[in-house]
Enzyme design. Structure first.
Site, PDB file in Angstrom:
ATOM      1  N   ASP A  28      -6.591   9.258   9.250  1.00 57.19           N
ATOM      2  CA  ASP A  28      -5.328   8.406   9.597  1.00 57.19           C
ATOM      3  C   ASP A  28      -5.048   9.062  11.224  1.00 57.19           C
ATOM      4  O   ASP A  28      -5.244  10.015  11.446  1.00 57.19           O
ATOM      5  CB  ASP A  28      -4.402   8.946   8.598  1.00 57.19           C
ATOM      6  N   GLU A  72       0.694  -1.186   0.049  1.00 55.69           N
ATOM      7  CA  GLU A  72      -0.093   0.239   0.082  1.00 55.69           C
ATOM      8  C   GLU A  72       0.881   1.291  -0.081  1.00 55.69           C
ATOM      9  O   GLU A  72       1.639   1.379   0.952  1.00 55.69           O
ATOM     10  CB  GLU A  72      -0.836   0.226   1.347  1.00 55.69           C
TER      11      GLU A  72
END
EC number: 4.2.1.20
Length: 246
Positions: free
Chosen positions: A48, A37
């Protein structure tokens, strides 16, 4: 090499600098990563955790996205690589963005905000991704209704990404085992768990509960910060060993 359990390795593009980023990606593949990723720094990383946000801040503006992404492909060979980025940032130029991802050598994309901020149109956006011959990896979480998890699990390419926390690196007072057991019964796909696995115990609990693999990111960034690429690659090796126990 075909493995029973998938190790999905995350790293922010260009972190902590271009050279060490490329070295980590190359060595990750050599030491057990099945899928990579690649985090593309967004304008606002609202889902996040603090460690990944800081990594975005460190690399933002330090490379040209479209000339640097192909460098990753050169060092990882044929290993699957997916971009992790926010649909919000690219929705106004989505066709162009997806075309450029394909040209840069990526295999797919994961939008963590797809089922949160664009849920009413997620099928349309998923179709747009596939029209560009890219895999559409769908991210879901405990807050998503069971019916929706069942629906999207059949449509997610490569695997369904199930986040066990509201943001990366932030704990919840709910066990990983109970979360994974619940969703395993809903998912008709490979189930990869991440977005908040806090330690090796969490990983083992997730695997025992039926996860088909793990996605890890924050821990690799912390390892690079503490001991450089070697420490981060050692963590890849350790995680691969744990996955191979199951």
């Amino acid at each position: 090499m075909s493995r029973d359990k998938l190790l999905v390795v995350y790293m922010t593009l260009g972190y902590p600098d271009n050279g060490r980023y490329l070295e980590f990606m190359r060595e990750s593949v050599k030491n057990g990563a099945d899928i990579l990723e690649i985090g593309i720094p967004p304008k606002y990383a609202k889902y996040d955790g603090p460690v990944i946000r800081k990594s975005y801040e460190k690399v933002s503006g330090k490379f040209d996205l479209w000339s640097f992404l192909p460098e990753t492909r050169k060092v990882i060979g044929n290993t699957k690589a997916i971009a992790l980025t926010y649909l919000e940032d690219w929705v106004s130029e989505l066709d162009s963005f997806l075309t450029k991802l394909k040209v840069a050598g990526l295999d797919g994309v994961l939008f963590p905000d797809l089922l949160i901020d664009f849920v009413d149109d997620y099928q349309m956006y998923s179709s747009k991704v596939r029209e560009k011959s890219l895999n559409n990896v769908i991210f879901t979480a405990p807050s998503v209704p069971d019916r929706m998890i069942m629906e999207v699990s059949k449509q997610s390419d490569l695997f369904l990404y199930y986040g066990v926390r509201p943001t990366t690196g932030i704990p919840l007072p709910i066990t990983v085992s109970s979360l994974v057991t619940r969703v395993r019964n809903l998912v008709d796909n490979k189930l990869v768990v991440g977005f908040g696995l806090s330690d090796e115990n969490d990983l083992r609990k997730a695997l025992k509960a039926g996860a088909d693999g793990a996605a890890v990111g924050t821990a690799f960034i912390q390892a690079i910060e503490k001991g450089g690429v070697k420490d981060a690659v050692d963590l890849v090796i350790k995680l691969r060993s744990i996955l191979d126990e199951f």
